[in-house]
Design a protein around this motif. Structure first.
Motif, PDB file in Angstrom:
ATOM      1  N   THR A 102      31.230 -16.717  14.716  1.00 20.80           N
ATOM      2  CA  THR A 102      32.110 -15.774  13.803  1.00 20.80           C
ATOM      3  C   THR A 102      33.808 -16.344  13.950  1.00 20.80           C
ATOM      4  O   THR A 102      34.366 -16.167  12.975  1.00 20.80           O
ATOM      5  N   ALA A 103      34.244 -16.359  15.283  1.00 19.56           N
ATOM      6  CA  ALA A 103      35.474 -16.459  15.621  1.00 19.56           C
ATOM      7  C   ALA A 103      35.943 -17.907  15.072  1.00 19.56           C
ATOM      8  O   ALA A 103      37.003 -18.185  14.416  1.00 19.56           O
ATOM      9  N   HIS A 137      38.708 -18.609  12.119  1.00 19.63           N
ATOM     10  CA  HIS A 137      39.739 -19.544  12.381  1.00 19.63           C
ATOM     11  C   HIS A 137      40.081 -20.785  11.515  1.00 19.63           C
ATOM     12  O   HIS A 137      41.141 -20.707  10.756  1.00 19.63           O
ATOM     13  N   LYS A 138      38.999 -21.075  10.724  1.00 21.70           N
ATOM     14  CA  LYS A 138      38.821 -22.104   9.756  1.00 21.70           C
ATOM     15  C   LYS A 138      39.394 -21.258   8.421  1.00 21.70           C
ATOM     16  O   LYS A 138      40.307 -21.889   7.619  1.00 21.70           O
ATOM     17  N   THR A 183      39.378 -27.731  13.941  1.00 18.34           N
ATOM     18  CA  THR A 183      39.313 -27.899  15.357  1.00 18.34           C
ATOM     19  C   THR A 183      38.139 -26.835  16.054  1.00 18.34           C
ATOM     20  O   THR A 183      37.234 -27.339  16.700  1.00 18.34           O
ATOM     21  N   PHE A 184      38.229 -25.663  15.736  1.00 17.63           N
ATOM     22  CA  PHE A 184      37.103 -24.687  16.318  1.00 17.63           C
ATOM     23  C   PHE A 184      35.972 -24.671  15.808  1.00 17.63           C
ATOM     24  O   PHE A 184      34.930 -24.565  16.272  1.00 17.63           O
ATOM     25  N   LEU A 185      36.123 -24.986  14.365  1.00 12.27           N
ATOM     26  CA  LEU A 185      34.652 -25.012  14.030  1.00 12.27           C
ATOM     27  C   LEU A 185      33.702 -26.179  14.189  1.00 12.27           C
ATOM     28  O   LEU A 185      32.626 -26.175  14.299  1.00 12.27           O
ATOM     29  N   ASN A 186      34.665 -27.198  14.492  1.00 14.39           N
ATOM     30  CA  ASN A 186      33.876 -28.512  15.087  1.00 14.39           C
ATOM     31  C   ASN A 186      33.103 -28.017  16.384  1.00 14.39           C
ATOM     32  O   ASN A 186      32.025 -28.502  16.350  1.00 14.39           O
ATOM     33  N   GLU A 241      27.578 -16.788   8.601  1.00 17.17           N
ATOM     34  CA  GLU A 241      28.901 -17.063   8.053  1.00 17.17           C
ATOM     35  C   GLU A 241      29.128 -18.454   8.225  1.00 17.17           C
ATOM     36  O   GLU A 241      29.964 -19.209   7.482  1.00 17.17           O
ATOM     37  N   MET A 242      28.397 -19.190   9.306  1.00 17.22           N
ATOM     38  CA  MET A 242      28.718 -20.780   9.409  1.00 17.22           C
ATOM     39  C   MET A 242      28.100 -21.496   8.112  1.00 17.22           C
ATOM     40  O   MET A 242      28.852 -22.262   7.585  1.00 17.22           O
ATOM     41  N   TYR A 243      27.123 -20.999   7.504  1.00 17.96           N
ATOM     42  CA  TYR A 243      26.559 -21.520   6.316  1.00 17.96           C
ATOM     43  C   TYR A 243      27.508 -21.171   5.231  1.00 17.96           C
ATOM     44  O   TYR A 243      28.181 -22.120   4.322  1.00 17.96           O
TER      45      TYR A 243
END
Length: 653
Positions: free
Chosen positions: A153-154, A158-159, A166-169, A205-207
């Protein structure tokens, strides 16, 4: 925790982008400002301190930047990710570049701590480094997947706010690890509960953020595999298959997170059986197990009231029996009420009905704000509805707010929710704007039908019932519909559109009223909600409030503290049903709230033994004494003393 559901197939409405709505005055602006200036730095200090939480230090040890052993709570990683959401949001809204730079340092540290296979939970990583016997996925109460979920989620947040990957990776690699973990569990038939399932919301949420359907499928698989857990517990809502759930039970945070995650899934891939479950458990909560303040989970510990009567299951922080709502021992963990907000928010996007925002607003304005001190630095973990001067037994948590508590999950969860509160102000659909949680704000509106303008809301809500909507900076004068929420408590008032006025009827209470705005430049809509002080009574099955009433005004629950009456004890006060109330501005910790001043009956307790278990009733008469009631959210900011919401009623002609 918010969502990006603009492209969700079964979401009928979706929120505005967070940067498009700004509180401009009133209670919510004050709370946001306090969060940004006080709460976020306070939490950062706690997480940075090796001697307090040890959270950042744990990441440094994993990254090889520090030496030492793991310390702190097993869910500290997830709590830190929640704080990061609040920090990202407030930094962007207030332009704090130094904090934004610090966040990127934290992201780099987290990435460095991550293992080559994507695994990331500091207790286990340090255990592997130290060869101390701590291993991955060895204990469901180590909250590893909970930590993953809040990281997902965070990272999406951030993205969404920064545009950086960076965080999503990092999150993608951990989600891939989780995908392999679930595949192996399914293959072997050894499925374990993931307690407090934040990862359902996180994966959906990642999707939405990446567009990779693997993460939606993983969320779907994770939810389905709940039914394969062996020897499941009501505590984790997995004793019976999910599609057989018909009432809300077990650990309140885990339940609310579960159903919020299922609602998220239904917005992407509708499952009518899951939707039926959501309706049943929602009604179970709202009709029979929800506190007046919006608090959730009445019991600290209790036996499950369902299943085999002779094999009771211990349930922690739990929903109890129907109507089991004690006051002094009310548990009401802050995270449970926050989970209730996340759930209601998602239900509204599935089905835009006023009740969902009524409940969301009740939770936000009462329990959630009460969990945070007026200065933004102290917190309640549990949220009682009554405090006595003395108690013959100990509660698990302090009876006053604390700067730091060992289980530090609630403060950062509260911080991110208050930080993001403006996203609860509106929902939109193709040609409509739906009002959500009221408060003075400015919102950049761009609808699919081409309408584009700045919507201005002017109000002193929740202290006053007058709300005005106008439009500025109209870039595209396309007609649109404004859908205004008439709260369930509002039984009368007016809607005035460009000078034309009509009454609000009791039948319209708890509904949305449509107003067609044909010429946005000339828009002038006024919602005038009558806000009389009202006495509220509970169902007679709520034993602890039988013969008693509580005071409400608008969306706010009011309480009385011992310092606001001349009575020797709040136990001596009885409500006069004919009392007149005077609204006054009252200062608490430098913040102004609307207090209600009146006179209420005070029982003469001469000769009464306050410590006796039983004694002969002796009536010496009643006198009137001045009493001040304050919003429940503002209590425990002055001297330690009594507090009550529910009072007995005096029937005196």
């Amino acid at each position: 925790m918010l969502t990006d559901t603009k492209r969700s197939q079964f979401a009928r409405v979706y929120p505005l982008d967070g940067l498009d709505v700004t509180w401009t005055s009133g209670l919510w602006k004050e709370r946001f400002d306090t969060c940004a200036e006080s709460t976020v730095p306070q939490l950062q200090h706690m997480f940075e301190s090796k001697d307090i939480s040890h959270v950042v230090e744990n990441f440094k040890i994993c990254a090889g930047e520090s030496e030492g052993d793991f310390d702190g709570t097993v869910f500290g990683d997830g709590d830190f990710y929640k704080w990061m959401e609040s920090a990202i949001y407030t930094a962007y809204k207030t332009g704090k570049q130094e904090l934004l730079d610090k966040i990127e340092e934290y992201v780099a540290l987290i990435a460095k701590a991550q293992q080559p296979d994507g695994y990331l939970s500091t207790k286990q990583i340090i255990g592997e480094m130290k060869h101390n016997g701590v291993s991955r996925m060895g204990d469901i109460n180590d909250f590893e997947v909970y930590n993953f979920g809040h990281m997902f989620t965070a990272a999406c947040h951030h993205k969404r706010m920064t545009g950086k990957d960076t965080f999503l990776n990092v999150a993608v690699r951990t989600a891939d690890y989780l995908e392999n973990l679930y595949a192996e569990a399914e293959r072997l038939g050894e499925v374990k509960t993931a307690v407090c399932p934040s990862h359902y919301m996180g994966l959906v949420e990642m999707y939405r953020t990446t567009g990779d359907k693997r993460y939606l499928n993983l969320a779907k698989r994770a939810i389905a595999l709940r039914d394969s857990v062996k020897d499941g517990l009501d505590d984790n809502q997995d004793r019976i298959p999910l599609k057989q759930h018909d009432r809300i039970i077990g650990h309140a945070v885990r339940a609310n997170y579960l159903y919020a995650g299922v609602a998220d899934l239904c917005m992407e891939e509708m499952d009518e059986e899951y939707l039926e479950v959501l309706h049943k458990v929602w009604r179970s909560l709202v009709d029979k197990k929800l506190y007046l303040t919006g608090g959730c989970g009445a019991l600290y510990n209790g036996a499950s009231p369902y299943g085999n009567f002779f094999i009771h299951q211990i349930v922690h922080q739990a929903y109890g029996y129907e109507y089991q709502l004690p006051n002094i021992t009310a548990y009401n963990e802050t995270c449970a009420s926050l989970g209730g907000v996340f759930w209601a928010y998602r239900m509204f996007q599935l089905e835009p009905e006023a009740e969902y925002f009524d409940v969301l607003e009740r939770m936000m304005l009462n329990t959630n704000l009460a969990a945070l001190s007026m200065d933004g630095k102290r917190f309640f973990y549990e949220n009682m509805l009554r405090r006595t001067k003395e108690l013959d037994f100990e509660l698990i948590w302090p009876r006053t707010r604390s700067e730091y508590i060992l289980s530090y999950c609630c403060p950062p969860n509260l911080a991110r929710t208050v930080a993001q509160s403006s996203e609860y102000a509106y929902m939109v659909s193709a040609d409509s704007v739906w009002t959500g949680m009221y408060g003075a704000n400015r919102a950049n509106i761009r609808l699919e039908n081409g309408a584009s303008f700045v919507l201005v809301q002017e109000t002193e809500y929740p202290f006053r019932g007058s709300i005005r909507f106008t439009a500025e900076q109209v870039k595209s004068a396309v007609p649109f519909t404004l859908k205004v929420r008439i709260p369930g408590w509002a039984k009368s008032g007016f809607i005035r559109v460009n000078g034309q006025e009509r009454k609000i009827t009791p039948e319209e209470s708890g509904t949305y009223q449509e107003i067609l705005i044909e010429v946005p430049e000339k828009m002038d809509v006024q919602l005038l909600l009558d806000m009389p002080v009202r006495y509220t009574v509970a169902n007679n099955m709520v034993e602890e409030t039988a013969g008693q009433a509580a005071i409400e005004c608008g969306p706010l629950v009011y309480c009385c503290e011992g310092t606001d009456t001349e009575a020797e004890s709040l136990d001596d006060l009885y409500l006069d049903l004919k009392a007149d109330f005077q609204e006054t501005d009252f200062d608490i910790e430098g913040r102004t709230v609307k207090a209600l001043e009146t006179e209420q009956y005070c029982l003469d307790r001469s000769g009464f033994d306050r410590k006796a278990l039983y004694q002969t009733l002796s009536y010496q008469g009643m006198t009137k004494k001045p009493v001040r009631f304050i919003p429940y959210f503002a209590w425990d900011n002055r001297e330690f003393g009594e507090m009550r919401i529910w009072f007995p009623i005096a029937y005196i002609e």
